[in-house]
Write a protein that holds these residues in place. Structure first.
Motif, PDB file in Angstrom:
ATOM      1  N   ARG A  94     -15.997  28.326  -4.062  1.00 51.76           N
ATOM      2  CA  ARG A  94     -15.157  28.145  -5.257  1.00 51.76           C
ATOM      3  C   ARG A  94     -15.985  28.167  -6.528  1.00 51.76           C
ATOM      4  O   ARG A  94     -15.448  28.152  -7.633  1.00 51.76           O
ATOM      5  CB  ARG A  94     -14.402  26.820  -5.164  1.00 51.76           C
ATOM      6  N   LEU A  95     -17.317  28.227  -6.385  1.00 50.44           N
ATOM      7  CA  LEU A  95     -18.226  28.101  -7.512  1.00 50.44           C
ATOM      8  C   LEU A  95     -19.488  28.893  -7.215  1.00 50.44           C
ATOM      9  O   LEU A  95     -19.916  28.979  -6.067  1.00 50.44           O
ATOM     10  CB  LEU A  95     -18.569  26.616  -7.707  1.00 50.44           C
ATOM     11  N   LEU A  96     -20.058  29.493  -8.263  1.00 48.60           N
ATOM     12  CA  LEU A  96     -21.332  30.193  -8.157  1.00 48.60           C
ATOM     13  C   LEU A  96     -22.379  29.457  -8.975  1.00 48.60           C
ATOM     14  O   LEU A  96     -22.042  28.729  -9.924  1.00 48.60           O
ATOM     15  CB  LEU A  96     -21.201  31.630  -8.668  1.00 48.60           C
ATOM     16  N   LEU A  97     -23.640  29.653  -8.637  1.00 49.11           N
ATOM     17  CA  LEU A  97     -24.738  29.047  -9.383  1.00 49.11           C
ATOM     18  C   LEU A  97     -25.790  30.098  -9.673  1.00 49.11           C
ATOM     19  O   LEU A  97     -26.230  30.813  -8.771  1.00 49.11           O
ATOM     20  CB  LEU A  97     -25.365  27.896  -8.579  1.00 49.11           C
ATOM     21  N   ALA A  98     -26.188  30.207 -10.945  1.00 44.92           N
ATOM     22  CA  ALA A  98     -27.283  31.081 -11.345  1.00 44.92           C
ATOM     23  C   ALA A  98     -28.408  30.216 -11.913  1.00 44.92           C
ATOM     24  O   ALA A  98     -28.156  29.319 -12.721  1.00 44.92           O
ATOM     25  CB  ALA A  98     -26.815  32.083 -12.392  1.00 44.92           C
ATOM     26  N   ILE A  99     -29.630  30.472 -11.468  1.00 47.15           N
ATOM     27  CA  ILE A  99     -30.790  29.702 -11.923  1.00 47.15           C
ATOM     28  C   ILE A  99     -31.744  30.651 -12.633  1.00 47.15           C
ATOM     29  O   ILE A  99     -32.190  31.650 -12.059  1.00 47.15           O
ATOM     30  CB  ILE A  99     -31.495  29.029 -10.733  1.00 47.15           C
ATOM     31  N   ALA A 100     -32.048  30.340 -13.888  1.00 46.48           N
ATOM     32  CA  ALA A 100     -32.922  31.189 -14.693  1.00 46.48           C
ATOM     33  C   ALA A 100     -34.178  30.420 -15.069  1.00 46.48           C
ATOM     34  O   ALA A 100     -34.104  29.323 -15.626  1.00 46.48           O
ATOM     35  CB  ALA A 100     -32.194  31.651 -15.953  1.00 46.48           C
ATOM     36  N   ASP A 101     -35.324  30.986 -14.756  1.00 47.53           N
ATOM     37  CA  ASP A 101     -36.614  30.399 -15.101  1.00 47.53           C
ATOM     38  C   ASP A 101     -36.999  30.897 -16.495  1.00 47.53           C
ATOM     39  O   ASP A 101     -37.302  32.071 -16.699  1.00 47.53           O
ATOM     40  CB  ASP A 101     -37.650  30.831 -14.055  1.00 47.53           C
ATOM     41  N   ALA A 102     -36.960  29.997 -17.476  1.00 47.50           N
ATOM     42  CA  ALA A 102     -37.202  30.391 -18.858  1.00 47.50           C
ATOM     43  C   ALA A 102     -38.624  30.899 -19.068  1.00 47.50           C
ATOM     44  O   ALA A 102     -38.863  31.747 -19.937  1.00 47.50           O
ATOM     45  CB  ALA A 102     -36.933  29.208 -19.787  1.00 47.50           C
ATOM     46  N   SER A 103     -39.575  30.424 -18.286  1.00 47.95           N
ATOM     47  CA  SER A 103     -40.953  30.875 -18.450  1.00 47.95           C
ATOM     48  C   SER A 103     -41.126  32.323 -17.997  1.00 47.95           C
ATOM     49  O   SER A 103     -41.963  33.055 -18.522  1.00 47.95           O
ATOM     50  CB  SER A 103     -41.900  29.962 -17.667  1.00 47.95           C
ATOM     51  N   ARG A 104     -40.353  32.749 -17.022  1.00 51.55           N
ATOM     52  CA  ARG A 104     -40.428  34.115 -16.511  1.00 51.55           C
ATOM     53  C   ARG A 104     -39.449  35.044 -17.212  1.00 51.55           C
ATOM     54  O   ARG A 104     -39.647  36.263 -17.251  1.00 51.55           O
ATOM     55  CB  ARG A 104     -40.150  34.122 -15.007  1.00 51.55           C
ATOM     56  N   HIS A 105     -38.395  34.470 -17.777  1.00 48.93           N
ATOM     57  CA  HIS A 105     -37.349  35.296 -18.391  1.00 48.93           C
ATOM     58  C   HIS A 105     -36.987  34.724 -19.767  1.00 48.93           C
ATOM     59  O   HIS A 105     -35.883  34.203 -19.977  1.00 48.93           O
ATOM     60  CB  HIS A 105     -36.113  35.351 -17.487  1.00 48.93           C
ATOM     61  N   PRO A 106     -37.914  34.812 -20.719  1.00 49.52           N
ATOM     62  CA  PRO A 106     -37.659  34.234 -22.044  1.00 49.52           C
ATOM     63  C   PRO A 106     -36.490  34.877 -22.772  1.00 49.52           C
ATOM     64  O   PRO A 106     -35.862  34.238 -23.621  1.00 49.52           O
ATOM     65  CB  PRO A 106     -38.983  34.469 -22.787  1.00 49.52           C
ATOM     66  N   GLN A 107     -36.185  36.137 -22.463  1.00 54.33           N
ATOM     67  CA  GLN A 107     -35.056  36.788 -23.131  1.00 54.33           C
ATOM     68  C   GLN A 107     -33.744  36.091 -22.786  1.00 54.33           C
ATOM     69  O   GLN A 107     -32.848  35.994 -23.635  1.00 54.33           O
ATOM     70  CB  GLN A 107     -34.996  38.268 -22.740  1.00 54.33           C
ATOM     71  N   ILE A 108     -33.623  35.615 -21.547  1.00 54.68           N
ATOM     72  CA  ILE A 108     -32.409  34.888 -21.171  1.00 54.68           C
ATOM     73  C   ILE A 108     -32.337  33.579 -21.939  1.00 54.68           C
ATOM     74  O   ILE A 108     -31.270  33.194 -22.441  1.00 54.68           O
ATOM     75  CB  ILE A 108     -32.388  34.634 -19.649  1.00 54.68           C
ATOM     76  N   ALA A 109     -33.478  32.894 -22.070  1.00 61.95           N
ATOM     77  CA  ALA A 109     -33.494  31.640 -22.824  1.00 61.95           C
ATOM     78  C   ALA A 109     -33.082  31.863 -24.273  1.00 61.95           C
ATOM     79  O   ALA A 109     -32.309  31.075 -24.839  1.00 61.95           O
ATOM     80  CB  ALA A 109     -34.885  31.012 -22.751  1.00 61.95           C
ATOM     81  N   ARG A 110     -33.575  32.960 -24.853  1.00 59.91           N
ATOM     82  CA  ARG A 110     -33.188  33.258 -26.239  1.00 59.91           C
ATOM     83  C   ARG A 110     -31.708  33.597 -26.328  1.00 59.91           C
ATOM     84  O   ARG A 110     -31.016  33.198 -27.270  1.00 59.91           O
ATOM     85  CB  ARG A 110     -34.043  34.400 -26.788  1.00 59.91           C
ATOM     86  N   ALA A 111     -31.214  34.351 -25.375  1.00 58.93           N
ATOM     87  CA  ALA A 111     -29.800  34.741 -25.401  1.00 58.93           C
ATOM     88  C   ALA A 111     -28.886  33.529 -25.297  1.00 58.93           C
ATOM     89  O   ALA A 111     -27.808  33.498 -25.910  1.00 58.93           O
ATOM     90  CB  ALA A 111     -29.509  35.716 -24.260  1.00 58.93           C
ATOM     91  N   LEU A 112     -29.308  32.531 -24.552  1.00 59.70           N
ATOM     92  CA  LEU A 112     -28.487  31.335 -24.374  1.00 59.70           C
ATOM     93  C   LEU A 112     -28.695  30.317 -25.484  1.00 59.70           C
ATOM     94  O   LEU A 112     -27.969  29.317 -25.554  1.00 59.70           O
ATOM     95  CB  LEU A 112     -28.796  30.693 -23.019  1.00 59.70           C
ATOM     96  N   GLN A 113     -29.695  30.558 -26.344  1.00 59.52           N
ATOM     97  CA  GLN A 113     -29.980  29.677 -27.475  1.00 59.52           C
ATOM     98  C   GLN A 113     -30.168  28.227 -27.018  1.00 59.52           C
ATOM     99  O   GLN A 113     -29.650  27.288 -27.624  1.00 59.52           O
ATOM    100  CB  GLN A 113     -28.873  29.773 -28.526  1.00 59.52           C
TER     101      GLN A 113
END
Length: 306
Positions: A94-113
């Motif tokens: 009923r639910l999904l989980l996505a885990i983003a490592d900000a150190s490896r993927h800084p663009q995602i961290a910036r996109a999420l502000q």
């Protein structure tokens, strides 16, 4: 109710009235003794978020609500990731989980502000919803997740992801360590206080020992029932409900136990909501996170909290 649950000062055998003892592979009261392949379920529901699969993952939130945890990648966030993973797996698609490592993927961290790490958001139909920063306790996270599911359902985002079917559990009981066996023996022989101490010592050195965790909760429940016999007619309605819920669960009726604590009139006093929430979560753990009655009760609890 039988004489065993009514007599003052008696020790209640933990396997009476449908209550679950530790020699069962499932912690579900009244369950069918079946065991899910959690690793396969986790692979179906938990995504390692990267720039390459970011758009595809967000698109999935148009059909199934998504949790998104942005972590530091230092290992300090492991407890949060473990909790979110366990809660996601327990909801069986009923639910999904996505885990983003900000150190490896800084663009995602910036996109999420993101302003801090870790940060957890919900994504419903592509729209991010901030949930919390830092690492709150599991007891605080569960009601928030149930609220996310409610909000998603209101928008028609209710598609359930296919996960592997449960497989029959092994006929043989799991082999207990000498420490687990000693604690279990104390529980079976009517010494719940000793059992609690033994299970706690195991958890002090092995915090993720599921058998010890379940045994500790069960030993505490048995002691509460013995101590609360005199509270059957307690003047305080919350104390009376807590005592009755314990007895109902030990009697094998988990759903009735939840219902007793989810009466709206009990939640009017903000000072007692924490007691009700903590007891419900302990009973959820004892019953088993995959049980339909637990998921339904969690949703009702969330509606009373928010």
């Amino acid at each position: 109710m039988t004489e065993s649950t009514q007599g003052q000062g008696r020790h209640l055998p933990v396997d009476m009235h449908g209550a679950v003892s530790l020699d069962q592979t499932s912690s579900s009261a009244g369950g069918a003794g079946r065991q899910a392949p959690d690793d396969a379920v986790r692979a179906a529901l938990v995504v390692d978020l990267t720039e390459q699969n970011f758009a595809e993952t967000i698109e999935r939130s148009a059909h199934t609500p998504l949790l998104l945890a942005l972590v530091s990648g230092t290992g300090q966030d492991d407890a949060l990731v473990d909790t979110l993973t366990d809660l996601t797996v327990a909801r069986r698609g009923r639910l999904l989980l996505a885990i983003a490592d900000a150190s490896r993927h800084p663009q995602i961290a910036r996109a999420l502000q993101a302003r801090a790490l870790p940060t957890t958001l919900a994504v419903i139909a592509g729209q991010p919803i901030p949930l919390f920063e830092g690492m709150p306790a599991a007891a605080q996270i569960e009601p928030v997740i149930d609220q996310v599911l409610q909000l998603a359902a209101q928008q028609g985002i209710i598609e359930v992801v296919d996960v592997p079917e449960e497989a029959p559990a092994e006929d043989a009981a799991p082999t207990l360590t000498p420490e687990q066996q000693a604690a279990q023996d104390a529980l079976d022989q009517g010494r719940p206080a000793e059992a609690e101490q033994r299970f706690q010592r195991i958890l002090d050195t092995t915090p993720k020992d599921a058998i010890a965790h379940h045994g500790l909760l069960l030993a505490q429940l048995v002691q509460r029932v013995e101590a609360h016999e005199a509270q059957a007619d307690a003047a305080d309605p919350v104390d009376r409900a807590l005592a009755e819920a314990d007895r109902l669960w030990l009697g094998g009726d988990a759903a009735a136990s939840f219902d007793r604590l989810l009466r709206p009139e009990l939640w009017g006093d903000p000072g007692r909501r924490g007691d009700l929430q903590a007891r419900l979560i302990a009973l959820f753990d004892l019953t088993g996170n995959g049980e339909p009655a637990v998921n339904a009760a969690r949703t009702r609890m969330a509606s009373l909290l928010f």
